[in-house]
Design a protein around this motif. Structure first.
Motif, PDB file in Angstrom:
ATOM      1  N   GLU A  94      10.152  19.118  -9.925  1.00  0.00           N
ATOM      2  CA  GLU A  94       9.182  18.426  -9.072  1.00  0.00           C
ATOM      3  C   GLU A  94       9.568  16.953  -8.906  1.00  0.00           C
ATOM      4  O   GLU A  94       9.516  16.400  -7.816  1.00  0.00           O
ATOM      5  CB  GLU A  94       7.789  18.556  -9.692  1.00  0.00           C
ATOM      6  N   GLY A  95       9.986  16.329  -9.989  1.00  0.00           N
ATOM      7  CA  GLY A  95      10.405  14.938  -9.926  1.00  0.00           C
ATOM      8  C   GLY A  95      11.671  14.773  -9.112  1.00  0.00           C
ATOM      9  O   GLY A  95      11.801  13.846  -8.302  1.00  0.00           O
ATOM     10  N   ILE A  98      10.843  15.023  -5.495  1.00  0.00           N
ATOM     11  CA  ILE A  98      10.226  13.797  -4.961  1.00  0.00           C
ATOM     12  C   ILE A  98      11.282  12.716  -4.744  1.00  0.00           C
ATOM     13  O   ILE A  98      11.345  12.072  -3.690  1.00  0.00           O
ATOM     14  CB  ILE A  98       9.125  13.300  -5.919  1.00  0.00           C
ATOM     15  N   VAL A 157       8.862  13.594 -14.176  1.00  0.00           N
ATOM     16  CA  VAL A 157       8.069  13.968 -13.000  1.00  0.00           C
ATOM     17  C   VAL A 157       6.992  12.916 -12.759  1.00  0.00           C
ATOM     18  O   VAL A 157       6.755  12.484 -11.620  1.00  0.00           O
ATOM     19  CB  VAL A 157       7.418  15.352 -13.194  1.00  0.00           C
ATOM     20  N   TYR A 158       6.344  12.488 -13.840  1.00  0.00           N
ATOM     21  CA  TYR A 158       5.236  11.530 -13.688  1.00  0.00           C
ATOM     22  C   TYR A 158       5.768  10.160 -13.269  1.00  0.00           C
ATOM     23  O   TYR A 158       5.129   9.453 -12.502  1.00  0.00           O
ATOM     24  CB  TYR A 158       4.409  11.484 -14.975  1.00  0.00           C
ATOM     25  N   GLN A 161       6.370  10.499  -9.612  1.00  0.00           N
ATOM     26  CA  GLN A 161       5.123  10.426  -8.835  1.00  0.00           C
ATOM     27  C   GLN A 161       4.649   8.980  -8.688  1.00  0.00           C
ATOM     28  O   GLN A 161       4.136   8.588  -7.630  1.00  0.00           O
ATOM     29  CB  GLN A 161       4.041  11.293  -9.502  1.00  0.00           C
ATOM     30  N   LEU A 164       6.782   7.437  -6.129  1.00  0.00           N
ATOM     31  CA  LEU A 164       6.370   7.939  -4.815  1.00  0.00           C
ATOM     32  C   LEU A 164       5.176   7.120  -4.287  1.00  0.00           C
ATOM     33  O   LEU A 164       5.169   6.663  -3.138  1.00  0.00           O
ATOM     34  CB  LEU A 164       5.989   9.413  -4.916  1.00  0.00           C
ATOM     35  N   ALA A 165       4.187   6.919  -5.159  1.00  0.00           N
ATOM     36  CA  ALA A 165       2.999   6.179  -4.741  1.00  0.00           C
ATOM     37  C   ALA A 165       3.374   4.755  -4.343  1.00  0.00           C
ATOM     38  O   ALA A 165       2.919   4.234  -3.309  1.00  0.00           O
ATOM     39  CB  ALA A 165       1.972   6.165  -5.871  1.00  0.00           C
ATOM     40  N   ILE A 279       1.402   9.529  -0.409  1.00  0.00           N
ATOM     41  CA  ILE A 279       1.065   9.552  -1.833  1.00  0.00           C
ATOM     42  C   ILE A 279       0.998  10.972  -2.357  1.00  0.00           C
ATOM     43  O   ILE A 279       1.418  11.265  -3.469  1.00  0.00           O
ATOM     44  CB  ILE A 279      -0.283   8.824  -2.066  1.00  0.00           C
ATOM     45  N   ASP A 280       0.476  11.877  -1.513  1.00  0.00           N
ATOM     46  CA  ASP A 280       0.309  13.260  -1.988  1.00  0.00           C
ATOM     47  C   ASP A 280       1.446  14.172  -1.515  1.00  0.00           C
ATOM     48  O   ASP A 280       1.254  15.366  -1.359  1.00  0.00           O
ATOM     49  CB  ASP A 280      -1.036  13.811  -1.524  1.00  0.00           C
ATOM     50  N   GLY A 282       4.131  15.156  -3.190  1.00  0.00           N
ATOM     51  CA  GLY A 282       4.486  16.132  -4.222  1.00  0.00           C
ATOM     52  C   GLY A 282       3.430  17.216  -4.284  1.00  0.00           C
ATOM     53  O   GLY A 282       2.303  16.978  -4.674  1.00  0.00           O
ATOM     54  N   SER A 283       3.786  18.439  -3.855  1.00  0.00           N
ATOM     55  CA  SER A 283       2.765  19.475  -3.740  1.00  0.00           C
ATOM     56  C   SER A 283       2.941  20.582  -4.771  1.00  0.00           C
ATOM     57  O   SER A 283       2.360  21.640  -4.664  1.00  0.00           O
ATOM     58  CB  SER A 283       2.813  20.070  -2.339  1.00  0.00           C
TER      59      SER A 283
END
Lengths: 361, 511
Positions: A94-95, A98, A157-158, A161, A164-165, A279-280, A282-283
């Motif tokens: 996931e990371g 992104i 991943v975090y 995210q 990404l934000a 921002i959203d 990553g699904s």
């Protein structure tokens, strides 16, 4: 008394039958869950598995969605499956997805509004490299300092995210967007867009890449020495070292490959269906792809089918939420059941049930 | 009292046990008297282990009955067997290396006393039976012989009436074997019956009063071992006349493998580091390396096969340093290696024989072209091995784990020997292989040596080394003794080269 007995060789029948039986059991258990929630189980199951493809009212919208959703899942899962086969656990796709999207989008946005043929290919390269580089962090930490790649890749991943934000709000924000978060819409910038290739099918370059990845992974695993080394390292690590496989090199290779493919999936998503860095963005594809990889038994062709099935439960699940008012948690539980039953039934490819007393006493 | 008049302690009558596809024991009957040392003799797969597992309650018979001291005896589990006075020392120890001796002993007891009392009990039993053992030492630091003493003392603390010993001497030096036999004889004199499983015939001749010989799950004969020669016993066991391997006394060529000042830290936890090992093997020569298990054999194999890399010139093939090269570079230089552990190291359990043939044969057999595997060639290579080494398997498409231990051993040894190697390194070539297959493997090794290969054979079977080796050396705590020609070497000298009896000499442990 019932007990398990190890088979001398893995059962071919169960290897093939496992996914089918697991899907059937998921339907039964899911049906019971939907009934307990006060919904008609048959209708719920039909809404999830049948209506997205064949219902006259919805199919024209939801059928193309099948490939749109399945494409990134398959692309990521094929990469992950190579590592999983070698016993290298990249949980952070996931990371990588992104970061790949951010890198690819950044290249595209940097060229805006240049209309040139080379913009999209450069974005693809940047996307792949971005995912690769993000996956190299846990890989190098593992080979250099023996850290656990599961933990490191997951935690990254975090971090991704958060990046990404910050990108959606800062560096990549659309200067003409009236201060709203999110980048320019790449799908409306022809040189950078990843359009639907055949109208009404949902087919875009990411889906093409997924099919190529399936074929390449199949050839790699069955015909190439590298694929053999991957399988050997996963099944018998000491035998792999005896065969001359360098475990560190394999970690770097498998992590890099899965990260690169996840990064590509992110790029194709951001330039196509999603359209922009938001921002959203990553699904959860990177996490669901783990399920897809195992549902497909870490086999490229199996992953292709599993990706389509998983996409179907996504689309059908949304439809069921919308039509029947099922809570989204119920849909997630339903997807979780699928993995649960798969792993449970998987036992039968290596073990068989024996009924009767343990031994004559 | 005359032996024959002593009452039977354990009587086994018509015991049968079948597993899917194989009858492990068929109508087996025998009895042991108090104070008798009784041998169970047979090849691998003859059914010895199944039989003693039934006596120890690990497996229940399908048919037949057992009596202990005239009372029906059908232990449901090992706990029941121990309560009835039956103890067993397994071939593979079940000890925790990170715990000390007393803690390990306590873990195997139903109601362990306080550790301090237990330590005293261990000291008492160990002096009473001449088995020196310090209850405070970590098991990870003990030699194999000392670990076995832990297992034996654990049994003795429960004062068993019947003690079962499964291949107890496979990990001992000749001196340690003598100590063990002294203990066993003392136990027998005190009335404990001992059921002794082995395929080492000389030991059985010197220790045992009676022998029951098993072949393919059936009792084929009983005898008094002292009255038979080792050859007669072997032929009763195999059911055929055996011919020893033929050795050609051919001239030896130039040095093919040279090891100089090889020091390696063990990659294995609680392993033994190699310390300044030097030797040379010429073409056509077999160097036998003896030693008790755990004295650096595994590490030596890893350092020679290339799985552990060293300084470039520590390992040389034909005068070229390859110490810093990996396994495939060494294979290219002509070196093949066969590790001791078949499943998981020499072969991948869940892969087919074809895939396993590819595993180490890829380089020298040319099974890979530009990275792509030539499966037809790999299959052909696997079939060649199966044919030449008489591997019993339905096809080359079955998983390695489906083969019996002996058959898989023939396959992995055959795979290495079939690659026309210049240097062969083998650890335990005939471990767990029946007598006729072992003879075939030894003959194949000698044939390769006669064809000009330099052979390093690491083995714990002294008889095997004396049979095939030209020169002899022993590993002891990671050091290699000087090489000696096999001819004229006595078993006592060999024992001393192997380090004598561990823990018996004060000087051994230093100040």
């Amino acid at each position: 008394m019932v007990r398990l007995e190890k088979r001398p060789s893995p059962s071919r029948f169960w290897t093939m039958a496992t996914p089918v039986v697991a899907v059937a059991l998921t339907m039964i258990a899911g049906g019971i869950m939907f009934a307990l929630l006060g919904k008609n189980p048959v209708e719920a199951i039909r809404t999830i598995f049948w209506d997205p493809l064949f219902n006259e009212q919805f199919a024209s919208y939801s059928r193309p969605q099948l490939l749109v959703k399945a494409g990134p899942l398959i692309l990521i899962a094929v990469g992950l499956s190579l590592g999983f086969r070698a016993g290298i656990w990249n949980i952070g796709a996931e990371g990588q997805y992104i970061i790949g999207a951010i890198c690819g989008a950044a290249v595209g946005l940097a060229f805006y509004p240049v209309e040139a043929w080379y913009v999209f290919p450069l974005m693809v390269i940047a996307g792949g490299l971005g995912g690769w580089a993000w996956a190299m962090i846990p890989a190098i930490l593992r080979t250099r300092f023996a850290t656990n790649e599961i933990l490191v890749s997951l935690l990254l991943v975090y971090v991704a995210q958060a990046i990404l934000a910050s990108m959606a709000l800062g560096a990549l924000r659309n200067p003409e967007g009236g201060g709203f978060p999110g980048s320019r819409n790449l799908s409306q910038y022809p040189a950078a867009a990843n359009p639907e290739l055949i109208a009404g099918t949902g087919m875009h370059w990411g889906v093409v890449a997924a099919f190529i990845a399936v074929i390449a992974a199949y050839v790699l695993l069955h015909r190439h020495m590298l694929g053999f080394s991957i399988r050997l390292a996963g099944q018998a690590p000491r035998a792999a070292r005896f065969a001359g496989v360098n475990p560190d090199r394999l970690v770097l290779l498998c992590m890099g490959l899965s990260g690169g493919l996840a990064g590509l999936a992110g790029l194709f998503e951001v330039a196509g269906p999603a359209g922009q860095i938001s921002i959203d963005f990553g699904s959860g594809y990177g996490f669901t792809a783990i399920i897809v990889a195992f549902l497909g038994r870490l086999n490229p062709v199996g992953i292709l089918l599993a990706g389509l099935l998983m996409a179907l439960t996504y689309i059908g699940g949304e439809l069921a939420q919308f039509m029947l008012g099922l809570p989204s948690a119920a849909i997630q539980a339903f997807q979780g059941m699928l993995l649960f039953f798969l792993l449970a039934v998987d036992l039968f490819s290596n073990y068989r049930l024996r009924f009767g007393k343990r031994e004559a006493v | 009292m005359n032996d024959a008049q002593k009452p039977a302690l354990l009587a086994v009558q018509g015991v049968t046990k079948a597993y899917p596809g194989v009858v492990a024991n068929s109508d087996v009957s025998f009895s042991i008297r108090e104070g008798e040392v009784h041998a169970l003799l047979g090849e691998n797969g003859a059914g010895k282990s199944t039989l003693v597992k039934m006596i120890y309650g690990l497996v229940q018979p399908d048919a037949g009955a057992m009596e202990l001291r005239g009372v029906p005896y059908a232990p449901a589990d090992p706990r029941a067997a121990r309560a009835a006075g039956v103890g067993m020392v397994f071939q593979h120890f079940s000890l925790f290396e990170a715990l000390n001796v007393a803690e390990n002993v306590a873990l195997g007891m139903e109601n362990p006393p306080k550790l301090r009392a237990l330590a005293q009990a261990i000291r008492d039993v160990s002096t009473e039976y001449g088995l020196p053992l310090d209850p405070g030492r970590m098991v990870g630091d003990l030699s194999a012989g000392e670990r076995q003493r832990v297992e034996i003392i654990r049994c003795l603390l429960q004062s068993p009436k019947l003690l079962i010993m499964d291949e107890p001497t496979s990990v001992l030096t000749p001196q340690e074997v003598e100590i063990l036999f002294k203990t066993l004889r003392q136990l027998a004199a005190e009335g404990t019956a001992i059921l002794y499983i082995s395929h080492k015939l000389e030991e059985i001749r010197s220790l045992c009063d009676e022998a029951t010989i098993l072949r393919r799950g059936k009792v084929v004969d009983t005898c008094t071992p002292r009255e038979k020669t080792a050859r007669e016993l072997a032929e009763m066991m195999v059911g055929a006349v055996l011919t020893p391997p033929a050795r050609s006394g051919g001239a030896k060529g130039a040095v093919a493998l040279q090891v100089a000042g090889l020091s390696v830290d063990s990659p294995i936890p609680f392993g033994t580091s190699l310390k300044d090992i030097s030797f040379a093997v010429r073409r056509g020569e077999v160097l036998g390396i003896a030693g008790v298990a755990g004295n650096g054999q595994d590490e030596l194999l890893l350092a020679l096969s290339g799985e552990v890399r060293t300084a470039r010139d520590a390992v040389q093939i034909d005068g070229v340093g390859i110490g810093d090269q990996g396994p495939n570079e060494r294979r290219r230089a002509g070196l093949v290696a066969a590790p001791e552990e078949r499943l998981g190291h020499a072969a991948a359990p869940d892969m087919t024989l074809v895939e396993n043939a590819l595993l180490s044969g890829a380089v020298r057999q040319g099974l890979v072209r530009r990275g792509f595997i030539d499966w037809a060639a790999a299959k052909g290579f696997a079939q060649t091995i199966v044919r030449d080494f008489d591997v019993r398997t339905p096809s080359t498409g079955v998983a390695a784990r489906a083969l019996s231990g002996g058959n898989l051993q023939k396959f992995v040894i055959g795979r290495e020997l079939s690659q026309s190697p210049g240097v062969i390194v083998i650890n335990q070539p005939t471990w767990g292989v029946d007598a006729s297959a072992a003879a075939a493997i030894r003959q194949a090794i000698l044939d390769r040596a006669a064809a000009g290969a330099a052979v390093v054979c690491i083995s714990q079977d002294l008889d095997e080394l004396l049979e095939i080796a030209d020169n002899f050396a022993a590993l002891n705590e990671g050091r290699l003794s000087a090489q000696r020609p096999v001819q004229g070497l006595s078993i006592e000298e060999i024992g001393l080269m192997m380090g004598g009896a561990h823990g018996m000499e004060v000087a051994h442990h230093g100040p």
